[in-house]
Design a protein around this motif. Sequence first.
Motif, PDB file in Angstrom:
ATOM      1  N   PRO A 135       0.945  -1.151   0.055  1.00  0.00           N
ATOM      2  CA  PRO A 135      -0.098  -0.018   0.019  1.00  0.00           C
ATOM      3  C   PRO A 135       0.981   1.139  -0.116  1.00  0.00           C
ATOM      4  CG  PRO A 135      -0.955  -1.563   1.586  1.00  0.00           C
ATOM      5  CD  PRO A 135       0.199  -2.258   0.937  1.00  0.00           C
ATOM      6  N   GLU A 136       1.979   1.346   0.567  1.00  0.00           N
ATOM      7  CA  GLU A 136       2.852   2.223   0.634  1.00  0.00           C
ATOM      8  C   GLU A 136       3.449   2.447  -0.742  1.00  0.00           C
ATOM      9  OE1 GLU A 136       2.648   0.583   4.511  1.00  0.00           O
ATOM     10  OE2 GLU A 136       3.079  -0.215   2.717  1.00  0.00           O
ATOM     11  N   LEU A 137       3.706   1.687  -1.276  1.00  0.00           N
ATOM     12  CA  LEU A 137       4.497   1.873  -2.697  1.00  0.00           C
ATOM     13  C   LEU A 137       3.310   2.311  -3.486  1.00  0.00           C
ATOM     14  CD1 LEU A 137       6.714  -1.310  -3.218  1.00  0.00           C
ATOM     15  CD2 LEU A 137       7.321   1.180  -3.318  1.00  0.00           C
ATOM     16  N   GLU A 138       2.117   1.801  -3.446  1.00  0.00           N
ATOM     17  CA  GLU A 138       1.034   2.384  -4.379  1.00  0.00           C
ATOM     18  C   GLU A 138       0.613   3.922  -4.124  1.00  0.00           C
ATOM     19  OE1 GLU A 138      -2.513   0.072  -4.383  1.00  0.00           O
ATOM     20  OE2 GLU A 138      -1.712  -1.869  -5.178  1.00  0.00           O
ATOM     21  N   ALA A 139       0.656   4.189  -2.816  1.00  0.00           N
ATOM     22  CA  ALA A 139       0.363   5.603  -2.380  1.00  0.00           C
ATOM     23  C   ALA A 139       1.646   6.556  -2.890  1.00  0.00           C
ATOM     24  CB  ALA A 139       0.378   5.741  -0.992  1.00  0.00           C
ATOM     25  N   SER A 140       2.772   5.999  -3.030  1.00  0.00           N
ATOM     26  CA  SER A 140       3.938   6.752  -3.601  1.00  0.00           C
ATOM     27  C   SER A 140       3.873   6.954  -5.190  1.00  0.00           C
ATOM     28  CB  SER A 140       5.035   5.733  -2.953  1.00  0.00           C
ATOM     29  OG  SER A 140       6.406   6.778  -3.762  1.00  0.00           O
ATOM     30  N   LEU A 141       3.239   6.024  -5.666  1.00  0.00           N
ATOM     31  CA  LEU A 141       3.186   6.046  -7.124  1.00  0.00           C
ATOM     32  C   LEU A 141       2.194   6.978  -7.505  1.00  0.00           C
ATOM     33  CD1 LEU A 141       3.867   2.359  -7.960  1.00  0.00           C
ATOM     34  CD2 LEU A 141       4.948   4.113  -9.004  1.00  0.00           C
ATOM     35  N   ILE A 142       0.905   7.118  -6.727  1.00  0.00           N
ATOM     36  CA  ILE A 142      -0.109   7.660  -7.011  1.00  0.00           C
ATOM     37  C   ILE A 142       0.242   9.270  -6.837  1.00  0.00           C
ATOM     38  CG2 ILE A 142      -2.502   8.726  -5.936  1.00  0.00           C
ATOM     39  CD1 ILE A 142      -2.902   5.598  -5.606  1.00  0.00           C
ATOM     40  N   ALA A 143       0.997   9.486  -5.685  1.00  0.00           N
ATOM     41  CA  ALA A 143       1.360  10.778  -5.407  1.00  0.00           C
ATOM     42  C   ALA A 143       2.412  11.286  -6.508  1.00  0.00           C
ATOM     43  CB  ALA A 143       2.402  10.821  -3.976  1.00  0.00           C
ATOM     44  N   THR A 144       3.384  10.402  -7.014  1.00  0.00           N
ATOM     45  CA  THR A 144       4.015  10.914  -8.345  1.00  0.00           C
ATOM     46  C   THR A 144       3.535  10.950  -9.689  1.00  0.00           C
ATOM     47  OG1 THR A 144       5.339   8.852  -8.075  1.00  0.00           O
ATOM     48  CG2 THR A 144       6.181  10.677  -6.591  1.00  0.00           C
ATOM     49  N   SER A 145       2.213  10.242  -9.670  1.00  0.00           N
ATOM     50  CA  SER A 145       1.970   9.925 -11.058  1.00  0.00           C
ATOM     51  C   SER A 145       1.813  11.046 -12.272  1.00  0.00           C
ATOM     52  CB  SER A 145       0.563   9.214 -10.883  1.00  0.00           C
ATOM     53  OG  SER A 145      -0.348   9.811 -10.549  1.00  0.00           O
ATOM     54  N   GLY A 146       1.644  12.245 -11.786  1.00  0.00           N
ATOM     55  CA  GLY A 146       1.493  13.317 -12.255  1.00  0.00           C
ATOM     56  C   GLY A 146       2.825  13.737 -13.027  1.00  0.00           C
ATOM     57  N   GLN A 147       3.905  13.401 -12.351  1.00  0.00           N
ATOM     58  CA  GLN A 147       5.230  13.708 -12.756  1.00  0.00           C
ATOM     59  C   GLN A 147       5.883  12.937 -13.578  1.00  0.00           C
ATOM     60  OE1 GLN A 147       6.974  14.055  -8.856  1.00  0.00           O
ATOM     61  NE2 GLN A 147       6.297  16.023  -8.576  1.00  0.00           N
ATOM     62  N   LEU A 148       5.386  11.682 -13.646  1.00  0.00           N
ATOM     63  CA  LEU A 148       6.029  10.462 -14.331  1.00  0.00           C
ATOM     64  C   LEU A 148       5.438  10.648 -15.859  1.00  0.00           C
ATOM     65  CD1 LEU A 148       5.825   7.400 -12.134  1.00  0.00           C
ATOM     66  CD2 LEU A 148       7.735   8.822 -12.580  1.00  0.00           C
ATOM     67  N   ARG A 149       6.411  10.131 -16.711  1.00  0.00           N
ATOM     68  CA  ARG A 149       5.694   9.977 -18.402  1.00  0.00           C
ATOM     69  C   ARG A 149       5.249   8.408 -18.205  1.00  0.00           C
ATOM     70  NH1 ARG A 149      10.237  13.673 -21.427  1.00  0.00           N
ATOM     71  NH2 ARG A 149       9.533  15.584 -20.415  1.00  0.00           N
ATOM     72  N   VAL A 150       4.218   8.013 -17.914  1.00  0.00           N
ATOM     73  CA  VAL A 150       3.832   6.740 -17.743  1.00  0.00           C
ATOM     74  C   VAL A 150       4.003   5.873 -19.115  1.00  0.00           C
ATOM     75  CG1 VAL A 150       1.895   4.986 -17.605  1.00  0.00           C
ATOM     76  CG2 VAL A 150       2.140   7.360 -16.088  1.00  0.00           C
ATOM     77  N   GLY A 151       3.843   6.537 -20.377  1.00  0.00           N
ATOM     78  CA  GLY A 151       4.362   5.733 -21.622  1.00  0.00           C
ATOM     79  C   GLY A 151       5.575   5.387 -21.651  1.00  0.00           C
ATOM     80  N   GLU A 152       6.377   6.306 -21.479  1.00  0.00           N
ATOM     81  CA  GLU A 152       7.947   5.926 -21.322  1.00  0.00           C
ATOM     82  C   GLU A 152       8.269   4.962 -20.297  1.00  0.00           C
ATOM     83  OE1 GLU A 152      10.667   9.357 -21.932  1.00  0.00           O
ATOM     84  OE2 GLU A 152       9.024  10.512 -22.719  1.00  0.00           O
ATOM     85  N   VAL A 153       7.869   4.974 -19.215  1.00  0.00           N
ATOM     86  CA  VAL A 153       8.138   4.036 -18.132  1.00  0.00           C
ATOM     87  C   VAL A 153       7.589   2.778 -18.500  1.00  0.00           C
ATOM     88  CG1 VAL A 153       7.827   3.350 -15.665  1.00  0.00           C
ATOM     89  CG2 VAL A 153       8.241   5.763 -16.323  1.00  0.00           C
ATOM     90  N   LYS A 154       6.396   2.469 -19.052  1.00  0.00           N
ATOM     91  CA  LYS A 154       5.642   1.301 -19.254  1.00  0.00           C
ATOM     92  C   LYS A 154       6.408   0.690 -20.599  1.00  0.00           C
ATOM     93  CE  LYS A 154       1.579   1.474 -20.536  1.00  0.00           C
ATOM     94  NZ  LYS A 154       0.082   1.795 -20.802  1.00  0.00           N
ATOM     95  N   ALA A 155       7.099   1.430 -21.563  1.00  0.00           N
ATOM     96  CA  ALA A 155       7.945   1.051 -22.638  1.00  0.00           C
ATOM     97  C   ALA A 155       9.093   0.433 -22.325  1.00  0.00           C
ATOM     98  CB  ALA A 155       7.942   2.006 -23.713  1.00  0.00           C
ATOM     99  N   ALA A 156       9.714   1.139 -21.192  1.00  0.00           N
ATOM    100  CA  ALA A 156      11.004   0.460 -20.791  1.00  0.00           C
ATOM    101  C   ALA A 156      10.708  -0.872 -19.925  1.00  0.00           C
ATOM    102  CB  ALA A 156      11.664   1.636 -20.002  1.00  0.00           C
ATOM    103  N   LEU A 157       9.660  -0.684 -19.043  1.00  0.00           N
ATOM    104  CA  LEU A 157       9.412  -1.823 -18.175  1.00  0.00           C
ATOM    105  C   LEU A 157       9.001  -2.966 -18.826  1.00  0.00           C
ATOM    106  CD1 LEU A 157       9.136  -2.493 -15.133  1.00  0.00           C
ATOM    107  CD2 LEU A 157       6.933  -1.551 -15.202  1.00  0.00           C
TER     108      LEU A 157
END
Length: 116
Positions: free
Chosen positions: A36-58
């Motif tokens: 839950p802590e990691l999910e909260a951290s991801l939610i808090a930073t999601s607006g700053q991440l370029r999700v498409g680029e992260v997903k492609a590399a992941l």
Amino acid sequence: CLCHLQSLFLALDSGFENGGGALGKVHPHYAVPLSPELEASLIATSGQLRVGEVKAALFDLLVSQLTEASWPSDGSLKQYLTFVDVSLDEQEWFVQAFPEALQLRHALELYRFLQG
């Protein structure tokens, strides 16, 4: 454009996550649920991440390196993503916002989380 082709491939493969596609071959060591802590951290930073680029590399990391238990599950996911896409290490949004606490063990569940 290759970015459109990659997006199409990601979309097609996401339909096979439960066993049939490339993601079904990811080793269980790299499919540990997010806390839950990691999910909260991801939610808090999601607006700053370029999700498409992260997903492609992941996705590239998952299907090219994480189908066998070759890498330490407690390795830094952030670091391993920069091995797959060296340009991420130069992106301020990635350096500042990608959670340091994420490990390789979270790779598949992070991908699923980002799929939303």
